[in-house]
Design an enzyme around this catalytic site. Sequence first.
Site, mmCIF file in Angstrom:
data_model
loop_
_atom_site.group_PDB
_atom_site.id
_atom_site.type_symbol
_atom_site.label_atom_id
_atom_site.label_comp_id
_atom_site.label_asym_id
_atom_site.label_seq_id
_atom_site.Cartn_x
_atom_site.Cartn_y
_atom_site.Cartn_z
ATOM 1 N N TYR A 222 6.378 -9.619 7.382
ATOM 2 C CA TYR A 222 6.212 -8.193 7.635
ATOM 3 C C TYR A 222 6.552 -7.907 9.092
ATOM 4 O O TYR A 222 6.341 -8.745 9.973
ATOM 5 C CB TYR A 222 4.768 -7.753 7.394
ATOM 6 N N ASP B 239 0.829 -1.200 0.000
ATOM 7 C CA ASP B 239 0.000 0.000 0.000
ATOM 8 C C ASP B 239 0.866 1.253 0.000
ATOM 9 O O ASP B 239 2.080 1.206 0.270
ATOM 10 C CB ASP B 239 -0.888 0.041 1.252
#
Length: 237
Positions: free
Chosen positions: A111, A50
């Site tokens: 992540y 994103d």
Amino acid sequence: MMVAFGYHGAGFHGSQIQPDVRTVQGEFVKALRRLGWWSEGCIDLSSRTDAGVSVRMNLAVITLPNSLRTSLTGKGFVSAINDHLPTDLVAWRAQWVPEGTRSRSGASRTYVYRCEMVPNWPQQADSALFAEACSAFVGEHDFTNFCRLDGERSPVRTIDSCQPWTDASGRVVGFSVSGQAFLWNQVRRLASAIQLVLEGEISVDDIRSALDNPQARIDYGRAPAECLILWGLNHIA
């Protein structure tokens, strides 16, 4: 050519190319055009991010002209492409791979989310409660309540590991999460739910209920993108 690269996400509107905004793929396209190596559809990104999300290591397969196979090494590609990439995007390793290799064949993605950068994050996080909240997400679940649904993509995903991320002193600064594939906004929504647990707004059982009952829609919010980093990706050989 398989290319490993990283970038600081603040200056990008995500990784995938979009019209009229700056993206990671768009910067690669510009660099490849300057080098004379561009062809339509020649770049395949392994993991999409994103706007605002930073990346330590992502992968891409870039299809180059056949004439370069005998003259261009991985190190030569890295040197050449970095001369034409902006300072907030860098390729740091490359190697030739068999024709037809797809970069999205990832075995796992990891992540990390730096929770301490989130506004109102508690200064002294309860480490035991934090670990319990993280563990609630491990395993196969329907993450309808912890993602932005995207067309026909299944919301069922398997989280292999979700655990606190600590500094050298043992203080909790965030969490790491690993799995083969993630959904849109998934990690940011996990982070928001974990923060609500630490603030006493919801319980770990509330997280478990939201996972077990995806038809009962609930929104625990979405944490900021700038605290999220794609830390690494293991590729299927």
